[in-house]
Design an enzyme around this catalytic site. Structure first.
Site, PDB file in Angstrom:
ATOM      1  N   LYS A 158       0.813  -1.209   0.000  1.00  0.00           N
ATOM      2  CA  LYS A 158       0.000   0.000   0.000  1.00  0.00           C
ATOM      3  C   LYS A 158       0.853   1.268   0.000  1.00  0.00           C
ATOM      4  CE  LYS A 158      -4.217  -1.982   1.926  1.00  0.00           C
ATOM      5  NZ  LYS A 158      -5.287  -1.916   2.935  1.00  0.00           N
ATOM      6  N   LYS A 160      -5.883 -10.040  -6.078  1.00  0.00           N
ATOM      7  CA  LYS A 160      -7.080 -10.242  -5.260  1.00  0.00           C
ATOM      8  C   LYS A 160      -8.082  -9.137  -5.528  1.00  0.00           C
ATOM      9  CE  LYS A 160      -6.784  -7.855  -0.811  1.00  0.00           C
ATOM     10  NZ  LYS A 160      -8.019  -7.571  -0.124  1.00  0.00           N
ATOM     11  N   LYS A 215     -10.926  -3.441  -2.538  1.00  0.00           N
ATOM     12  CA  LYS A 215     -11.484  -2.089  -2.566  1.00  0.00           C
ATOM     13  C   LYS A 215     -10.522  -1.135  -3.226  1.00  0.00           C
ATOM     14  CE  LYS A 215     -13.851  -2.265   1.837  1.00  0.00           C
ATOM     15  NZ  LYS A 215     -13.356  -2.941   2.988  1.00  0.00           N
TER      16      LYS A 215
HETATM   17  P1  ATP Z   1      -8.189  -2.760   1.109  1.00  0.00           P
HETATM   18  O1  ATP Z   1      -7.793  -3.139  -0.284  1.00  0.00           O
HETATM   19  O2  ATP Z   1      -8.397  -1.288   1.304  1.00  0.00           O
HETATM   20  O3  ATP Z   1      -7.335  -3.395   2.172  1.00  0.00           O
HETATM   21  P2  ATP Z   1     -10.064  -4.859   1.293  1.00  0.00           P
HETATM   22  O4  ATP Z   1     -10.797  -5.042   0.031  1.00  0.00           O
HETATM   23  O5  ATP Z   1      -8.913  -5.768   1.592  1.00  0.00           O
HETATM   24  O6  ATP Z   1      -9.636  -3.352   1.319  1.00  0.00           O
HETATM   25  P3  ATP Z   1     -10.747  -4.952   4.091  1.00  0.00           P
HETATM   26  O7  ATP Z   1     -11.773  -4.149   4.831  1.00  0.00           O
HETATM   27  O8  ATP Z   1      -9.300  -4.640   4.293  1.00  0.00           O
HETATM   28  O9  ATP Z   1     -11.099  -4.887   2.534  1.00  0.00           O
HETATM   29  O10 ATP Z   1     -10.974  -6.479   4.428  1.00  0.00           O
HETATM   30  C1  ATP Z   1     -12.073  -6.997   5.126  1.00  0.00           C
HETATM   31  C2  ATP Z   1     -11.985  -8.509   5.131  1.00  0.00           C
HETATM   32  O11 ATP Z   1     -12.200  -9.018   3.816  1.00  0.00           O
HETATM   33  C3  ATP Z   1     -10.620  -9.045   5.585  1.00  0.00           C
HETATM   34  O12 ATP Z   1     -10.824 -10.163   6.426  1.00  0.00           O
HETATM   35  C4  ATP Z   1      -9.964  -9.472   4.302  1.00  0.00           C
HETATM   36  O13 ATP Z   1      -9.034 -10.513   4.495  1.00  0.00           O
HETATM   37  C5  ATP Z   1     -11.151  -9.937   3.492  1.00  0.00           C
HETATM   38  N1  ATP Z   1     -10.903  -9.847   2.058  1.00  0.00           N
HETATM   39  C6  ATP Z   1     -10.638  -8.703   1.376  1.00  0.00           C
HETATM   40  N2  ATP Z   1     -10.478  -8.968   0.072  1.00  0.00           N
HETATM   41  C7  ATP Z   1     -10.651 -10.308  -0.077  1.00  0.00           C
HETATM   42  C8  ATP Z   1     -10.614 -11.188  -1.209  1.00  0.00           C
HETATM   43  N3  ATP Z   1     -10.374 -10.738  -2.422  1.00  0.00           N
HETATM   44  N4  ATP Z   1     -10.857 -12.509  -0.994  1.00  0.00           N
HETATM   45  C9  ATP Z   1     -11.103 -12.987   0.245  1.00  0.00           C
HETATM   46  N5  ATP Z   1     -11.151 -12.199   1.342  1.00  0.00           N
HETATM   47  C10 ATP Z   1     -10.926 -10.883   1.189  1.00  0.00           C
HETATM   48 MG    MG Z   2      -7.571  -5.282   3.215  1.00  0.00          MG
END
Ligand code: ATP
Ligand code: MG
Length: 332
Positions: A112, A195, A198
């Site tokens: 990040k 992956k 967001k």
């Molecule tokens: P960012 O990219 O800003 O970190 P994020 O999409 O990873 O956002 P988070 O709020 O950080 O979202 O994650 C919330 C939960 O969702 C965490 O437990 C994370 O491991 C899970 N998670 C996020 N993306 C995935 C994915 N692509 N597949 C499975 N689990 C996910």
């Molecule tokens: Mg995350």
């Protein structure tokens, strides 16, 4: 009952399919077997710039989505992280037993911060995994339901719990990650080598649960598939199709084997069209339920206040023990 704890950021408004399959689905499962604590992690959200009004709205929206996904405040404790000041307090303590090099090895931070550039990266983003350690340890959690990307942070939590316990006497439960292999990493629909995220995904490859169902169907139908035409699960050689099969299988409770059999001799198009229908059937009621919870913000806020009170009772006790072990002079 064993304890479970997890948190989700209110940063993007809508949760995405990776959040749901990787994490939130496990939250709802574990509330049946665990004394479960789930929180909207607004303290984590401000590690990157947030507009105050948007942050407030997104925090409610995140809580509404968790309820829409099936979290039941009768069976779990749902709260907002900043409502429980002990998180920041224990976070500081944990910062003071974490090595600088140790924190520097966190791959999420490296990714990040590399994207943001050094000048825009905050110290908060750097110590975010350590705050997460405090989040987990405050509740003496046994189990932490997360996606694969969070495994390293749970490992850090285990290390710091053991370090603190070793130095000051047994204080914290050493937690284990609860990572469901099949859905631990849902991939971007346009680039199945990264992956779904967001922050990293292109909008075309990201399934936001609150998007128009029609737009979601379109994204599924234009998902990148692989060379060849056979519908088989092969994560290495067919990452696109395998990702779609994982999503299809989990949302419908059909095994991958059954899906492979069903689509023998059929093309990628048939799979994507059917998956688009499955997705629409999933997101439509999810959107409606989220909207219902949002329409009554007083009830939602009251529910979060009750959650915070329940969470605080547990967190305050753990913090008091930790403060005492460290050698802080009692306030009274
Ligand atoms: P960012 O990219 O800003 O970190 P994020 O999409 O990873 O956002 P988070 O709020 O950080 O979202 O994650 C919330 C939960 O969702 C965490 O437990 C994370 O491991 C899970 N998670 C996020 N993306 C995935 C994915 N692509 N597949 C499975 N689990 C996910
Ligand atoms: Mg995350």
């Amino acid at each position: 009952r064993p304890r479970a704890l997890s948190g989700i950021q209110p940063t993007a408004g809508s949760f995405h399919l990776g959040n749901y399959l990787g994490a939130i689905r496990q939250y709802t499962a574990l509330q049946e077997s665990h004394d479960a604590f789930y929180m909207v992690v607004d303290l984590h959200a401000i590690t990157v710039p947030q507009d105050p009004a948007v942050l407030r709205a997104n925090t409610r929206l995140a809580a509404a989505q968790l309820l829409a996904a099936g979290l039941d405040p009768q069976r779990c404790t749902l709260f907002v992280q900043s409502h429980v000041p002990e998180h920041a307090q224990l976070g500081w303590v944990m910062n003071c037993i974490t090595g600088f090099g140790e924190a520097s090895r966190m791959t999420q931070f490296k990714d990040k911060s590399a994207k943001q550039g050094a000048d825009r990266t905050t110290v908060g983003l750097f110590t975010y995994p350590v705050l997460q350690v405090a989040d987990i340890l405050l509740y003496q959690a046994d189990s932490v339901p997360v996606g694969e990307d969070q495994r390293q942070h749970v490992e850090l939590t285990r290390d710091l719990a053991e370090r603190f316990n070793g130095r000051f006497g047994h204080t914290f439960t050493v937690p284990s990650p609860h990572i469901v292999k099949e859905t631990a990493k849902i991939y971007d629909l346009q680039d199945p080598s990264i992956k779904m995220s967001k922050s990293a995904s292109t909008t075309k490859g990201l399934i936001n649960l609150l998007d128009e169902p029609k737009a979601t169907a379109k994204k599924v139908k234009s998902a990148v598939t692989d060379t060849g035409s056979e519908i088989v699960f092969d994560a290495e050689n067919k990452p696109g199709v395998s990702n779609l099969l994982t999503i299809f299988s989990t949302l419908t409770g059909t095994t991958i084997g059954d899906l492979e059999a069903r689509y023998t001799g059929k093309g990628y198009g048939a799979l994507k069209t059917d998956l688009a229908d499955v997705m629409v059937d999933f997101v439509t009621p999810f959107r409606d339920r989220t909207q219902e919870f949002l329409e009554d913000p007083e009830t939602l806020d009251a529910l979060l206040a009750t959650g915070a009170e329940k969470a605080r009772a547990v967190a305050a006790e753990t913090l008091a023990t930790a403060y005492d072990r460290i050698g802080f002079l009692p306030a009274k």
